[in-house]
Design a protein around this motif. Sequence first.
Motif, PDB file in Angstrom:
ATOM      1  N   THR A  32       4.122   0.852  -0.671  1.00  0.00           N
ATOM      2  CA  THR A  32       3.250   0.187   0.375  1.00  0.00           C
ATOM      3  C   THR A  32       3.845   0.780   1.861  1.00  0.00           C
ATOM      4  O   THR A  32       5.151   0.757   2.059  1.00  0.00           O
ATOM      5  CB  THR A  32       3.439  -1.176   0.227  1.00  0.00           C
ATOM      6  N   PRO A  33       3.000   0.924   2.732  1.00  0.00           N
ATOM      7  CA  PRO A  33       3.405   1.130   4.213  1.00  0.00           C
ATOM      8  C   PRO A  33       4.211   0.028   4.781  1.00  0.00           C
ATOM      9  O   PRO A  33       5.079   0.513   5.672  1.00  0.00           O
ATOM     10  CB  PRO A  33       2.110   1.351   5.107  1.00  0.00           C
ATOM     11  N   ALA A  34       4.145  -0.985   4.234  1.00  0.00           N
ATOM     12  CA  ALA A  34       4.586  -2.299   4.619  1.00  0.00           C
ATOM     13  C   ALA A  34       6.299  -2.597   4.089  1.00  0.00           C
ATOM     14  O   ALA A  34       6.747  -3.585   4.255  1.00  0.00           O
ATOM     15  CB  ALA A  34       4.121  -3.355   4.896  1.00  0.00           C
ATOM     16  N   PHE A  35       6.722  -1.551   3.386  1.00  0.00           N
ATOM     17  CA  PHE A  35       8.027  -1.546   2.508  1.00  0.00           C
ATOM     18  C   PHE A  35       8.966  -2.131   3.374  1.00  0.00           C
ATOM     19  O   PHE A  35       9.904  -2.915   3.516  1.00  0.00           O
ATOM     20  CB  PHE A  35       8.262  -0.475   1.870  1.00  0.00           C
ATOM     21  N   SER A  36       9.284  -1.325   4.747  1.00  0.00           N
ATOM     22  CA  SER A  36      10.431  -1.651   5.522  1.00  0.00           C
ATOM     23  C   SER A  36      10.298  -2.868   6.186  1.00  0.00           C
ATOM     24  O   SER A  36      11.230  -3.751   6.398  1.00  0.00           O
ATOM     25  CB  SER A  36      10.326  -0.699   6.698  1.00  0.00           C
TER      26      SER A  36
END
Length: 125
Positions: A32-36
């Motif tokens: 997911t792009p929201a991992f960080s």
Amino acid sequence: MFPIFISGGIVMTAYFLWQLSQKKAWGGEFKTPAFSKNFMLILIMAIFHYAASALFAFAAFKLGESGNTVGYAIFNTSCVVTAILSGIITKEWIKASGKAKSFLYFGLVCMVVGIVIVAYGNGIS
């Protein structure tokens, strides 16, 4: 509390690895792009959880003999109150029925009354 955290971490890691394998979610769908952002929020939550547990242990020690019973009741109730208040602030409960909200508030009142009873009982013993 350290053994509890370590054993809980081991069990939860095994559970999530099993769930990811069962659902075959290791591939691109898991990324997911929201991992960080998610990782940082999880890290902040873990730090606050550990700090709350450490403060509970310190407070229980300072309360003396009453610390284990009264301290844990206060700790648990304050966790529930925080969760309920954050749910109200974030409007998590906005679509809940009046009956559900009544049970929620009644349960919270029971927890607070329970703390008072336990504290009083420890005070007279």
